[in-house]
Design a protein around this motif. Structure first.
Motif, PDB file in Angstrom:
ATOM      1  N   THR A  11       0.868  -1.175   0.000  1.00  0.00           N
ATOM      2  CA  THR A  11       0.000   0.000   0.000  1.00  0.00           C
ATOM      3  C   THR A  11       0.904   1.224   0.000  1.00  0.00           C
ATOM      4  OG1 THR A  11      -1.700  -1.192   1.223  1.00  0.00           O
ATOM      5  CG2 THR A  11      -1.847   1.205   1.203  1.00  0.00           C
ATOM      6  N   ILE A  12       0.780   2.015  -1.045  1.00  0.00           N
ATOM      7  CA  ILE A  12       1.602   3.207  -1.206  1.00  0.00           C
ATOM      8  C   ILE A  12       0.667   4.401  -1.341  1.00  0.00           C
ATOM      9  CG2 ILE A  12       3.323   4.355  -2.642  1.00  0.00           C
ATOM     10  CD1 ILE A  12       4.251   1.525  -3.513  1.00  0.00           C
ATOM     11  N   ASP A  13       0.793   5.340  -0.412  1.00  0.00           N
ATOM     12  CA  ASP A  13      -0.075   6.529  -0.397  1.00  0.00           C
ATOM     13  C   ASP A  13      -1.542   6.134  -0.469  1.00  0.00           C
ATOM     14  OD1 ASP A  13       2.148   8.194  -0.258  1.00  0.00           O
ATOM     15  OD2 ASP A  13       2.284   8.360  -2.451  1.00  0.00           O
ATOM     16  N   GLY A  14      -1.915   5.074   0.261  1.00  0.00           N
ATOM     17  CA  GLY A  14      -3.300   4.627   0.316  1.00  0.00           C
ATOM     18  C   GLY A  14      -3.765   3.807  -0.866  1.00  0.00           C
ATOM     19  N   GLU A  15      -2.894   3.585  -1.836  1.00  0.00           N
ATOM     20  CA  GLU A  15      -3.258   2.819  -3.031  1.00  0.00           C
ATOM     21  C   GLU A  15      -2.570   1.450  -3.008  1.00  0.00           C
ATOM     22  OE1 GLU A  15      -2.931   3.219  -7.881  1.00  0.00           O
ATOM     23  OE2 GLU A  15      -2.877   5.017  -6.649  1.00  0.00           O
ATOM     24  N   THR A  16      -3.312   0.398  -3.321  1.00  0.00           N
ATOM     25  CA  THR A  16      -2.745  -0.946  -3.374  1.00  0.00           C
ATOM     26  C   THR A  16      -1.998  -1.132  -4.684  1.00  0.00           C
ATOM     27  OG1 THR A  16      -4.526  -1.831  -2.010  1.00  0.00           O
ATOM     28  CG2 THR A  16      -3.275  -3.416  -3.302  1.00  0.00           C
TER      29      THR A  16
END
Length: 92
Positions: free
Chosen positions: A9-14
């Motif tokens: 999860t990067i900046d809330g994105e999977t």
């Protein structure tokens, strides 16, 4: 083919990522390319998926060339935008 997969999860994105592992070429592939995918033997798939890292290291070796076949294909196969079964048809 042997690969590694991860989900982060990067900046809330999977983000899913995947890589295919490569090794030195076997005798069939050596004239085609300087590396080839790691292809674990069929009877080692469970160990690849569930085994320890130490077990997996022993599997990173060229696949037996006698279990493989090769034929010449057209240049269109080298473009990732091309997606059709005709890409693997043999050419003269």
């Amino acid at each position: 083919m042997a690969g590694l997969w991860d989900r982060a999860t990067i900046d809330g994105e999977t983000v899913d990522s995947f890589t295919i592992l490569t090794t030195k070429p076997n005798t069939l592939m050596v004239d085609i390319h300087n590396r080839m995918p790691v292809i674990p033997p069929q009877d080692c798939i469970t160990n690849w998926l569930k085994g320890s890292p130490e077990i997996r290291v022993d599997m990173i070796a060229p696949h037996d060339a006698q279990d493989m076949h090769a034929w010449k294909v057209g240049k269109d196969v080298g473009n990732v935008r091309n997606q059709s079964k005709e890409l693997i048809a043999p050419v003269e």
